[in-house]
Design a protein around this motif. Structure first.
Motif, short mmCIF file in Angstrom:
data_model
loop_
_atom_site.label_atom_id
_atom_site.label_comp_id
_atom_site.label_asym_id
_atom_site.label_seq_id
_atom_site.Cartn_x
_atom_site.Cartn_y
_atom_site.Cartn_z
N TYR A 118 0.85 -1.19 0.00
CA TYR A 118 0.00 0.00 0.00
C TYR A 118 0.88 1.24 0.00
O TYR A 118 1.49 1.59 1.02
N GLU A 119 0.98 1.91 -1.15
CA GLU A 119 1.80 3.11 -1.26
C GLU A 119 1.06 4.31 -0.66
O GLU A 119 -0.07 4.59 -1.04
N THR A 120 1.72 5.00 0.26
CA THR A 120 1.10 6.16 0.89
C THR A 120 1.76 7.46 0.45
O THR A 120 1.09 8.38 -0.02
N GLY A 121 3.08 7.56 0.60
CA GLY A 121 3.77 8.78 0.18
C GLY A 121 3.18 10.00 0.85
O GLY A 121 2.97 10.05 2.05
N GLN A 122 2.86 11.01 0.05
CA GLN A 122 2.28 12.24 0.59
C GLN A 122 0.75 12.24 0.54
O GLN A 122 0.12 13.24 0.87
N ALA A 123 0.16 11.12 0.13
CA ALA A 123 -1.30 11.00 0.11
C ALA A 123 -1.81 10.73 1.53
O ALA A 123 -1.05 10.60 2.48
N ARG A 124 -3.12 10.65 1.69
CA ARG A 124 -3.72 10.46 3.01
C ARG A 124 -3.72 9.01 3.44
O ARG A 124 -3.91 8.71 4.62
N GLY A 125 -3.59 8.07 2.47
CA GLY A 125 -3.57 6.67 2.85
C GLY A 125 -4.90 6.22 3.42
O GLY A 125 -5.96 6.46 2.87
N ASP A 126 -4.83 5.56 4.57
CA ASP A 126 -6.01 4.95 5.19
C ASP A 126 -6.46 5.79 6.39
O ASP A 126 -6.24 5.44 7.54
N GLY A 127 -7.08 6.96 6.09
CA GLY A 127 -7.66 7.76 7.16
C GLY A 127 -6.81 8.93 7.62
O GLY A 127 -7.08 9.48 8.70
N GLY A 128 -5.82 9.35 6.83
CA GLY A 128 -5.07 10.55 7.18
C GLY A 128 -5.94 11.80 7.03
O GLY A 128 -6.91 11.82 6.28
#
Length: 429
Positions: free
Chosen positions: A215-225
């Motif tokens: 699961y790539e998160t990087g600067q995105a919100r991901g899972d509930g940011g």
């Protein structure tokens, strides 16, 4: 006759003594909804008040004369059949130095659909109760650039820490900058955080038989940011600056992360303290975010789920949402690693402000990786509560998008009809 009367008096005394050592906990599920792994919280002070009134005042809990009868390590919880079940006592002291003040006694029960009540007993025993096997685990990871990671028997997560923004992180790891939430997908219920950190960064992205970080998160919100939505763009914080672990199993993990103030657009600045509660047997974590807002009367907070539509992700993406029951989902099918879902359920008491989508190149060479946002209005000092989590088809009962959205919808229903907990001394009328 005198012997019979004496025997009867002795029996009544024994029964009375026995009753005084047991508390009956009645949990009512008026809705009749199925509640797998329902976590039941009984205020510890209630147990003390019933079993040891001499120490019912919190300041008396450490008194040695007489010594307290009720301690965190001498309580046993039994179900209606008399079977001992796993329990946990929490101490969420935020001021420090008062580790003798306990908060809740926790245990779990699987309510079947239509089951409207369940009873349990709590009793003290001589000596210490050995620790129960834990199904949850969390830790700060200075050995991996200050990550904070946590897991239960279904899924694992981590959030990037301040070490990732330092030059010492090296050129291979781009400064992430943000409160995006990563997901680690595991195949087995045992703990993998320490095992996977020992592998090193790059091997985490290969499944060698027990799962992977796909699961790539990087600067995105991901899972509930979270971030602040100005109507056009999402403004996000740097990595967390403070961390505090307050409970670590066997049933519940609880911790806090603190984020320094960031520019939230339109002259506003926002800081955030985020408290996570993860329970065994649950796909979703409870998140309580408290915001300090300056430069504006109110801001719109966006809670995000990332769609992995960029060229490097190789995922088919199926978003879904329900603005009446306040949940949203992103279900993804990966070419090599199967089906995977992330989801959000908003607390019914939140100031829901709609849905939005934040478009962001992350990184620019990979194309778009948008965040689906659930929006909430927030004023200075407000706390919002939501539930965020993930499921991978290769561990646990959820295998399809329909099963995942049904789980989220059911969780939204359960939030609107919580169980009720009552305590009484056994034999009391």
């Amino acid at each position: 006759m005198k012997k019979a009367a004496s025997l009867l008096a002795f029996v009544l005394t024994v029964l009375s003594t026995h009753a005084a050592d047991r508390v009956v906990v009645t949990v009512t599920n008026d809705s009749g909804l199925a509640r797998p792994a329902e976590t039941i919280a009984v205020p510890f002070i209630q147990i003390v008040q019933l079993l040891d009134p001499a120490h019912a005042n919190r300041q008396m809990w450490v008194t040695r004369n007489p010594p307290p009868k009720v301690r965190f390590d001498n309580l046993i919880v039994r179900d209606a059949a008399g079977k001992e079940i796993t329990s946990q006592v929490t101490n969420l002291d935020t001021k420090g130095g008062r580790n003798w003040i306990y908060d809740d006694l926790l245990f779990q029960h699987d309510f079947a659909e239509g089951e409207k009540s369940a009873t349990f007993t709590v009793e003290t025993v001589d000596g210490a109760v050995p620790p129960y096997p834990s199904k949850v685990f969390a830790r700060f990871a200075p050995d991996r650039l200050d990550d904070f990671a946590w897991e239960n028997d279904l899924i694992a997560h981590r959030i990037y820490g301040p070490g990732l923004e330092l030059p010492s992180a090296g050129p291979d790891l781009m400064p992430v900058g943000g409160s995006g939430v990563d997901v680690w997908s595991k195949r087995f219920p045992y703990f993998i955080i320490d095992r996977w950190y020992a592998k090193g960064h790059n091997p985490l992205h290969t499944d060698t038989g027990e799962g992977l970080d796909m699961y790539e998160t990087g600067q995105a919100r991901g899972d509930g940011g979270t971030g602040v939505w100005d109507g056009q763009a999402l403004h996000v914080s740097h990595d967390f600056r403070t961390q505090k672990l307050m409970a670590n199993g066997p049933i519940r993990v609880e911790f806090e992360l603190g984020y320094d103030a960031w520019d939230a657009g339109n002259g506003a600045k926002v800081s955030e303290v985020k408290r996570y509660i993860m329970d065994a047997g649950h796909y979703l974590d409870q998140v309580e975010s408290t915001f300090t807002v300056t430069g504006a009367d109110e801001v719109t907070v966006g809670i995000g789920l990332t769609e992995h539509t960029s060229r490097s992700d190789n995922a088919q993406v199926f978003p879904a949402s329900d603005d009446k029951n306040l949940w949203e989902s992103v279900w993804e099918i990966y070419r090599a690693n199967g089906q995977f879902g992330t989801g959000l359920v908003l607390s019914p008491d939140a100031k829901f402000a709609g849905l939005a989508k934040s478009q962001k190149n992350d990184p620019p060479s990979n194309g778009l990786r948008p965040d689906d946002l659930m929006l909430v209005k927030v004023k200075n000092g407000d706390t919002i509560r939501f539930y965020a989590g993930a499921a991978w088809e290769r561990l646990g009962p959820i295998k399809t998008a329909d099963q995942w959205t049904a789980y989220l919808a059911a969780e939204a229903q359960r939030l609107r009809a919580p169980v009720k907990v009552a305590t009484a001394l056994e034999g009391a009328k």
